[in-house]
Design a protein around this motif. Structure first.
Motif, PDB file in Angstrom:
ATOM      1  N   THR A 138       0.841  -1.194   0.000  1.00 57.43           N
ATOM      2  CA  THR A 138       0.000   0.000   0.000  1.00 57.43           C
ATOM      3  C   THR A 138       0.877   1.245   0.000  1.00 57.43           C
ATOM      4  O   THR A 138       1.786   1.377   0.822  1.00 57.43           O
ATOM      5  CB  THR A 138      -0.924   0.021   1.233  1.00 57.43           C
ATOM      6  N   ALA A 139       0.591   2.158  -0.914  1.00 58.79           N
ATOM      7  CA  ALA A 139       1.391   3.379  -1.027  1.00 58.79           C
ATOM      8  C   ALA A 139       0.625   4.623  -0.609  1.00 58.79           C
ATOM      9  O   ALA A 139       1.220   5.654  -0.305  1.00 58.79           O
ATOM     10  CB  ALA A 139       1.895   3.555  -2.458  1.00 58.79           C
ATOM     11  N   GLY A 140      -0.701   4.558  -0.601  1.00 54.70           N
ATOM     12  CA  GLY A 140      -1.510   5.726  -0.237  1.00 54.70           C
ATOM     13  C   GLY A 140      -2.838   5.309   0.339  1.00 54.70           C
ATOM     14  O   GLY A 140      -3.458   4.346  -0.125  1.00 54.70           O
ATOM     15  N   ILE A 141      -3.279   6.041   1.388  1.00 59.70           N
ATOM     16  CA  ILE A 141      -4.541   5.727   2.056  1.00 59.70           C
ATOM     17  C   ILE A 141      -5.444   6.956   2.017  1.00 59.70           C
ATOM     18  O   ILE A 141      -5.002   8.080   2.240  1.00 59.70           O
ATOM     19  CB  ILE A 141      -4.299   5.305   3.518  1.00 59.70           C
ATOM     20  N   SER A 142      -6.731   6.737   1.721  1.00 63.17           N
ATOM     21  CA  SER A 142      -7.726   7.797   1.716  1.00 63.17           C
ATOM     22  C   SER A 142      -8.963   7.305   2.465  1.00 63.17           C
ATOM     23  O   SER A 142      -9.508   6.243   2.141  1.00 63.17           O
ATOM     24  CB  SER A 142      -8.096   8.174   0.274  1.00 63.17           C
ATOM     25  N   ASN A 143      -9.378   8.081   3.499  1.00 61.37           N
ATOM     26  CA  ASN A 143     -10.537   7.695   4.336  1.00 61.37           C
ATOM     27  C   ASN A 143     -10.360   6.285   4.902  1.00 61.37           C
ATOM     28  O   ASN A 143     -11.259   5.448   4.861  1.00 61.37           O
ATOM     29  CB  ASN A 143     -11.839   7.778   3.520  1.00 61.37           C
ATOM     30  N   GLN A 144      -9.148   6.033   5.405  1.00 61.57           N
ATOM     31  CA  GLN A 144      -8.801   4.761   6.038  1.00 61.57           C
ATOM     32  C   GLN A 144      -8.902   3.566   5.088  1.00 61.57           C
ATOM     33  O   GLN A 144      -9.026   2.423   5.516  1.00 61.57           O
ATOM     34  CB  GLN A 144      -9.691   4.518   7.276  1.00 61.57           C
ATOM     35  N   THR A 145      -8.854   3.861   3.789  1.00 61.87           N
ATOM     36  CA  THR A 145      -8.899   2.810   2.769  1.00 61.87           C
ATOM     37  C   THR A 145      -7.739   3.006   1.800  1.00 61.87           C
ATOM     38  O   THR A 145      -7.404   4.141   1.450  1.00 61.87           O
ATOM     39  CB  THR A 145     -10.226   2.851   1.992  1.00 61.87           C
ATOM     40  N   ALA A 146      -7.160   1.911   1.386  1.00 65.43           N
ATOM     41  CA  ALA A 146      -6.052   1.991   0.430  1.00 65.43           C
ATOM     42  C   ALA A 146      -6.517   2.647  -0.863  1.00 65.43           C
ATOM     43  O   ALA A 146      -7.508   2.232  -1.464  1.00 65.43           O
ATOM     44  CB  ALA A 146      -5.502   0.599   0.140  1.00 65.43           C
ATOM     45  N   ASP A 177       3.357   2.629  -9.166  1.00 71.37           N
ATOM     46  CA  ASP A 177       2.110   2.871  -8.438  1.00 71.37           C
ATOM     47  C   ASP A 177       0.895   2.739  -9.352  1.00 71.37           C
ATOM     48  O   ASP A 177       0.956   3.060 -10.548  1.00 71.37           O
ATOM     49  CB  ASP A 177       2.129   4.262  -7.813  1.00 71.37           C
ATOM     50  N   PHE A 178      -0.227   2.306  -8.763  1.00 76.29           N
ATOM     51  CA  PHE A 178      -1.470   2.186  -9.522  1.00 76.29           C
ATOM     52  C   PHE A 178      -2.661   2.324  -8.582  1.00 76.29           C
ATOM     53  O   PHE A 178      -2.529   2.211  -7.352  1.00 76.29           O
ATOM     54  CB  PHE A 178      -1.526   0.845 -10.264  1.00 76.29           C
ATOM     55  N   ASN A 179      -3.817   2.578  -9.150  1.00 77.83           N
ATOM     56  CA  ASN A 179      -5.035   2.758  -8.370  1.00 77.83           C
ATOM     57  C   ASN A 179      -5.402   1.464  -7.643  1.00 77.83           C
ATOM     58  O   ASN A 179      -5.412   0.388  -8.240  1.00 77.83           O
ATOM     59  CB  ASN A 179      -6.175   3.187  -9.293  1.00 77.83           C
ATOM     60  N   ALA A 180      -5.714   1.602  -6.358  1.00 80.06           N
ATOM     61  CA  ALA A 180      -5.997   0.429  -5.540  1.00 80.06           C
ATOM     62  C   ALA A 180      -7.266  -0.303  -5.970  1.00 80.06           C
ATOM     63  O   ALA A 180      -7.488  -1.452  -5.568  1.00 80.06           O
ATOM     64  CB  ALA A 180      -6.099   0.829  -4.070  1.00 80.06           C
TER      65      ALA A 180
END
Length: 211
Positions: A138-146, A177-180
């Motif tokens: 995981t490289a980035g988290i938004s609203n506690q979601t990858a 990197d890519f969209n989770a």
């Protein structure tokens, strides 16, 4: 009466000789001028020819892509290279990665060096290697979601220099990197060309740059 006038157009100078007729009075309107002869300055003509040639060259260069490559360093006595298959020894095996990476590296070395490819064990340079890592984190988290996932590829390369009886080893590791929201297979398809191009360029530069 013959009239001589100097006319300058751009950087070219013209001498115009014309015949003018009047009706006997200074204030009378003259008949239209007829140009009999135009003498060009030889020097100006030569300079303008040079200018035209330079302008054409600049135009051609501006309309074409000029590609440059990083400087490579190969001793003059080194003439042959053997490029082995890059095996996949990672825990997760992408079946397309090894053959595509091997093929791309072989093409790049063949096209961008003077070395002759051979399968002989006496080749002056012998390149081999394997894929050591191929994993997602995981490289980035938004609203506690990858939100962003990261694919990490690591390749271990060995270069044996037979003329010196010397072996060099190094690792090339890059992140993609890519969209989770994408699955692993979708991400691999999306990033495939970038992964192969990037890893090939990095391996090539390490092999043939100054150590």
């Amino acid at each position: 009466m013959i009239l001589r006038n100097n006319i300058k157009v751009g950087s070219m100078k013209y001498e115009v000789r014309s015949i003018s007729q009047t009706h006997g009075r200074r204030n009378d309107c003259e008949q239209p001028v007829r140009i009999d002869e135009v003498n060009l300055s030889k020097e100006n003509t030569f300079l303008n020819s040079v200018f035209l040639l330079l302008a054409t060259i600049i135009l051609l260069l501006s309309s074409c892509k000029v590609y440059t490559f990083r400087d490579i360093s190969i001793p003059p006595e080194v003439k042959t290279v053997k490029i082995g298959f890059i095996e996949n020894k990672a825990r997760y095996v992408n079946p397309q990665l090894s053959p595509q990476l091997t093929d791309k590296l072989q093409q790049k070395i063949t096209n961008q060096t003077r070395l002759t490819r051979t399968n002989s064990d006496d080749a002056h340079y012998q390149v081999s290697g394997f894929i050591a890592e191929d994993f997602i984190s995981t490289a980035g988290i938004s609203n506690q979601t990858a939100a962003i996932n990261r694919l990490t590829i690591t390749v271990h390369i060995t270069l044996f220099r037979s003329l010196e009886n010397k072996t060099d080893e190094f690792d090339i590791s890059r992140n993609f990197d890519f969209n989770a929201s994408l699955s692993r297979n979708q991400a691999e398809q999306l990033l495939r060309d970038e992964i192969i191009r990037t890893m090939t360029d990095e391996i090539f530069n390490r092999l043939f740059s100054n150590w």
